[in-house]
Every structure is written in structure tokens, then in C-alpha cells.
Design a protein around this motif. Structure first.
Motif, PDB file in Angstrom:
ATOM      1  N   LEU A   1      33.132  23.367  -4.153  1.00 29.11           N
ATOM      2  CA  LEU A   1      34.168  24.384  -4.342  1.00 29.11           C
ATOM      3  C   LEU A   1      35.379  24.106  -3.447  1.00 29.11           C
ATOM      4  N   GLY A   2      35.111  23.746  -2.174  1.00 32.43           N
ATOM      5  CA  GLY A   2      36.204  23.446  -1.254  1.00 32.43           C
ATOM      6  C   GLY A   2      37.002  22.229  -1.690  1.00 32.43           C
ATOM      7  N   GLY A   3      36.304  21.196  -2.128  1.00 34.48           N
ATOM      8  CA  GLY A   3      36.983  19.990  -2.589  1.00 34.48           C
ATOM      9  C   GLY A   3      37.817  20.235  -3.827  1.00 34.48           C
ATOM     10  N   CYS A   4      37.268  21.001  -4.765  1.00 35.36           N
ATOM     11  CA  CYS A   4      38.009  21.315  -5.992  1.00 35.36           C
ATOM     12  C   CYS A   4      39.249  22.150  -5.689  1.00 35.36           C
ATOM     13  N   TYR A   5      39.122  23.079  -4.731  1.00 33.56           N
ATOM     14  CA  TYR A   5      40.278  23.897  -4.385  1.00 33.56           C
ATOM     15  C   TYR A   5      41.369  23.051  -3.750  1.00 33.56           C
ATOM     16  N   LEU A   6      40.994  22.080  -2.927  1.00 31.29           N
ATOM     17  CA  LEU A   6      41.992  21.202  -2.329  1.00 31.29           C
ATOM     18  C   LEU A   6      42.686  20.362  -3.403  1.00 31.29           C
ATOM     19  N   LEU A   7      41.940  19.920  -4.386  1.00 27.33           N
ATOM     20  CA  LEU A   7      42.565  19.170  -5.479  1.00 27.33           C
ATOM     21  C   LEU A   7      43.531  20.046  -6.265  1.00 27.33           C
ATOM     22  N   TYR A   8      43.150  21.304  -6.460  1.00 26.14           N
ATOM     23  CA  TYR A   8      44.059  22.245  -7.129  1.00 26.14           C
ATOM     24  C   TYR A   8      45.317  22.447  -6.292  1.00 26.14           C
ATOM     25  N   LEU A   9      45.132  22.581  -4.979  1.00 25.40           N
ATOM     26  CA  LEU A   9      46.280  22.763  -4.101  1.00 25.40           C
ATOM     27  C   LEU A   9      47.179  21.527  -4.133  1.00 25.40           C
ATOM     28  N   ALA A  10      46.578  20.352  -4.176  1.00 20.56           N
ATOM     29  CA  ALA A  10      47.359  19.117  -4.272  1.00 20.56           C
ATOM     30  C   ALA A  10      48.180  19.108  -5.562  1.00 20.56           C
ATOM     31  N   TYR A  11      47.565  19.573  -6.635  1.00 20.42           N
ATOM     32  CA  TYR A  11      48.281  19.627  -7.920  1.00 20.42           C
ATOM     33  C   TYR A  11      49.481  20.568  -7.839  1.00 20.42           C
ATOM     34  N   THR A  12      49.302  21.721  -7.189  1.00 18.23           N
ATOM     35  CA  THR A  12      50.415  22.672  -7.088  1.00 18.23           C
ATOM     36  C   THR A  12      51.556  22.096  -6.250  1.00 18.23           C
ATOM     37  N   PHE A  13      51.240  21.336  -5.193  1.00 23.67           N
ATOM     38  CA  PHE A  13      52.287  20.707  -4.404  1.00 23.67           C
ATOM     39  C   PHE A  13      52.997  19.618  -5.217  1.00 23.67           C
ATOM     40  N   TRP A  14      52.233  18.861  -5.969  1.00 26.65           N
ATOM     41  CA  TRP A  14      52.800  17.756  -6.752  1.00 26.65           C
ATOM     42  C   TRP A  14      53.779  18.272  -7.806  1.00 26.65           C
ATOM     43  N   THR A  15      53.455  19.424  -8.380  1.00 20.16           N
ATOM     44  CA  THR A  15      54.261  19.943  -9.492  1.00 20.16           C
ATOM     45  C   THR A  15      55.175  21.093  -9.086  1.00 20.16           C
TER      46      THR A  15
ATOM     47  N   ILE B   1      39.483  13.434  15.959  1.00 22.49           N
ATOM     48  CA  ILE B   1      39.054  12.327  15.106  1.00 22.49           C
ATOM     49  C   ILE B   1      39.546  12.595  13.684  1.00 22.49           C
ATOM     50  N   PRO B   2      40.286  11.670  13.089  1.00 15.73           N
ATOM     51  CA  PRO B   2      40.817  11.898  11.727  1.00 15.73           C
ATOM     52  C   PRO B   2      39.718  12.215  10.733  1.00 15.73           C
ATOM     53  N   GLY B   3      39.995  13.163   9.870  1.00 17.09           N
ATOM     54  CA  GLY B   3      39.049  13.581   8.851  1.00 17.09           C
ATOM     55  C   GLY B   3      39.761  14.401   7.796  1.00 17.09           C
ATOM     56  N   PRO B   4      39.018  14.970   6.856  1.00 17.58           N
ATOM     57  CA  PRO B   4      39.655  15.755   5.788  1.00 17.58           C
ATOM     58  C   PRO B   4      40.421  16.967   6.292  1.00 17.58           C
ATOM     59  N   GLY B   5      39.977  17.565   7.406  1.00 16.13           N
ATOM     60  CA  GLY B   5      40.687  18.725   7.943  1.00 16.13           C
ATOM     61  C   GLY B   5      42.084  18.372   8.410  1.00 16.13           C
ATOM     62  N   ILE B   6      42.210  17.258   9.151  1.00 19.03           N
ATOM     63  CA  ILE B   6      43.518  16.827   9.631  1.00 19.03           C
ATOM     64  C   ILE B   6      44.401  16.399   8.472  1.00 19.03           C
ATOM     65  N   ALA B   7      43.817  15.692   7.501  1.00 14.72           N
ATOM     66  CA  ALA B   7      44.590  15.266   6.330  1.00 14.72           C
ATOM     67  C   ALA B   7      45.136  16.470   5.575  1.00 14.72           C
ATOM     68  N   ALA B   8      44.299  17.487   5.398  1.00 14.86           N
ATOM     69  CA  ALA B   8      44.743  18.686   4.685  1.00 14.86           C
ATOM     70  C   ALA B   8      45.810  19.426   5.473  1.00 14.86           C
ATOM     71  N   LEU B   9      45.661  19.482   6.799  1.00 14.93           N
ATOM     72  CA  LEU B   9      46.656  20.157   7.648  1.00 14.93           C
ATOM     73  C   LEU B   9      48.007  19.447   7.569  1.00 14.93           C
ATOM     74  N   ILE B  10      47.997  18.124   7.663  1.00 18.02           N
ATOM     75  CA  ILE B  10      49.242  17.366   7.569  1.00 18.02           C
ATOM     76  C   ILE B  10      49.894  17.582   6.210  1.00 18.02           C
ATOM     77  N   GLY B  11      49.086  17.527   5.170  1.00 19.67           N
ATOM     78  CA  GLY B  11      49.627  17.743   3.834  1.00 19.67           C
ATOM     79  C   GLY B  11      50.228  19.119   3.679  1.00 19.67           C
ATOM     80  N   HIS B  12      49.522  20.123   4.184  1.00 15.94           N
ATOM     81  CA  HIS B  12      50.027  21.495   4.078  1.00 15.94           C
ATOM     82  C   HIS B  12      51.316  21.664   4.883  1.00 15.94           C
TER      83      HIS B  12
END
Length: 213
Positions: A79-93, A20-31
Motif C-alpha cells: 500500500l505504501g509503495g503504491c501510494y508513493l507511485l501515485y504521488l510520483a504520477y501526480t508530481f509528473w503530471t 543512510i540513504p534509503g526510500p525515506g530520504i529519496a521520498a523526502l528529497i522528491g517531496h
């Protein structure tokens, strides 16, 4: 548990919950879009270990205790959400030069493992499944150590079987590109997936905080 019926029920229930789609699958696809398949394997391992952690908590009877510390779970989500946002920032830049990307990903397997683990631990879907739905599938009071070992194996198997296709397809899409402009776009696409997962988790944490006030 003397029959295989509870294990079959657990495997089916976990398999349905996992796909079932959720934040885990979204994060895995992004990674996977932003990295190599090897890194995605470590990310998947982290996800599986997070599931095993929740399974163990439920089996040893700490589910009620975990519910008592709802505030701590909210902090964990934040904490988990903030870390994912940080990870998104590192991928973006991030630098899109291929040689630098290869070097960066070869050195970050532990980061992928910890990120996958953090995603599951802060994932509301995982919390609901193991703390609320699992007791309706298994008689947790009858689980022995050997039963737990088998359930752990099934958990890891199901997570990899259900989520590997997402990682493989995303990693292949990444491998098919070599131009810096295309890689930059793909990195930002990956950042969008990861950032969306982080935003969802933070939204869940905020909703839980408002309910407690």
C-alpha cells in the motif's frame, strides 16, 4: 534505565540509521523538490511519527507479535509503495503555474504529514532498525514511561536533525526556479525520486512474498 549510556547509544544508532540513504530520504528529497519548505516540515513530522510508532511497538513488547503478522506488514509495504507511485504520477503530471502550485501546497499539509508517516511505516529500513537492531541497543524490558517519553523526544530530534538538511537544500533548489519549463523538469525529477522509493518498497514486498511461498 538509571544511566544515560543507553540513551546515548540509541541516539547514535538512530542517527547513523537515519542518514543512510534509503526510500525515506529519496521520498523526502522528491517531496521537497516538488513542494515548499513548510510542506516538507509536515512530511518530516510524518516520518518522525512513524519512527515513534515503531519505537512504541518495540517498547511495549509487540515486536514479536508484529513479526507474527508478517503478511500484514507485506500488505502495508504494498500500500505504501503504491501510494508513493501515485504521488510520483501526480508530481509528473502536475500544473507548473506558480500560483496554482502555491495554492495546491497550502492546502495539502495533511497529505504531506500522512505521506511521511506512510513512508516510514512501509520502509524496510525502519522495520529492521526497530524490530531487530533496537533490542541490541536498549534493554526494552527496563524502559519506563518516562524513559519512553525521553526516547520519543530523542527520536523526533534525531530525525529532524539528520533529515532537515536534505529537505532544506531541495526546497531551496525549488525556490530558485520560477520558469514553467524549469519547474516542470524539477517536478519530474521529484517524481523520479518518489517513484524510485515506491518501486524499492514494492520490490521489498515482492521479495518477502516470494520467501513466504
Amino acid at each position: 534505565m538509571d544511566t544515560f549510556a543507553p540513551f546515548i547509544a540509541y541516539t547514535l544508532a538512530l542517527g547513523i540509521a537515519a542518514i543512510i540513504p534509503g526510500p525515506g530520504i529519496a521520498a523526502l528529497i522528491g517531496h521537497s523538490l516538488g513542494g515548499r519548505l513548510k510542506s516538507s516540515a509536515f512530511f518530516l513530522t510524518g516520518i518522525a511519527l512513524g519512527d515513534v510508532t515503531y519505537l512504541t511497538i518495540a517498547v511495549v513488547g509487540l515486536a514479536a507479535l508484529a513479526q507474527s503478522f508478517a503478511g500484514a506488514l507485506i500488505i502495508l509495504k504494498i500500500l505504501g509503495g503504491c501510494y508513493l507511485l501515485y504521488l510520483a504520477y501526480t508530481f509528473w503530471t502536475s500544473d507548473v503555474e506558480v500560483s496554482k502550485l502555491e495554492r495546491r501546497h497550502s492546502q495539502s499539509w495533511y497529505s504531506a504529514l500522512l505521506t511521511g508517516y506512510a513512508v516510514t511505516i512501509s520502509n524496510p529500513k525502519a522495520i529492521i532498525f526497530y524490530m531487530a537492531l533496537l533490542p541490541t541497543v536498549l534493554d526494552l524490558g527496563a524502559v519506563t514511561f518516562s524513559n519512553w517519553a525521553l526516547l520519543t523526544f530523542l527520536t523526533i530530534f534525531v530525525i529532524f536533525a539528520a533529515l532537515s538538511p536534505y529537505a532544506i537544500l531541495a526546497a531551496k533548489a525549488r525556490a530558485a526556479l520560477s520558469q514553467p519549463k524549469s519547474l516542470r523538469r524539477l517536478n519530474r525529477f521529484a517524481a523520479t525520486f518518489i517513484g524510485g522509493a515506491g518501486t524499492f518498497i514494492l520490490g521489498e514486498a515482492l521479495t518477502a512474498m516470494l520467501r513466504r511461498t
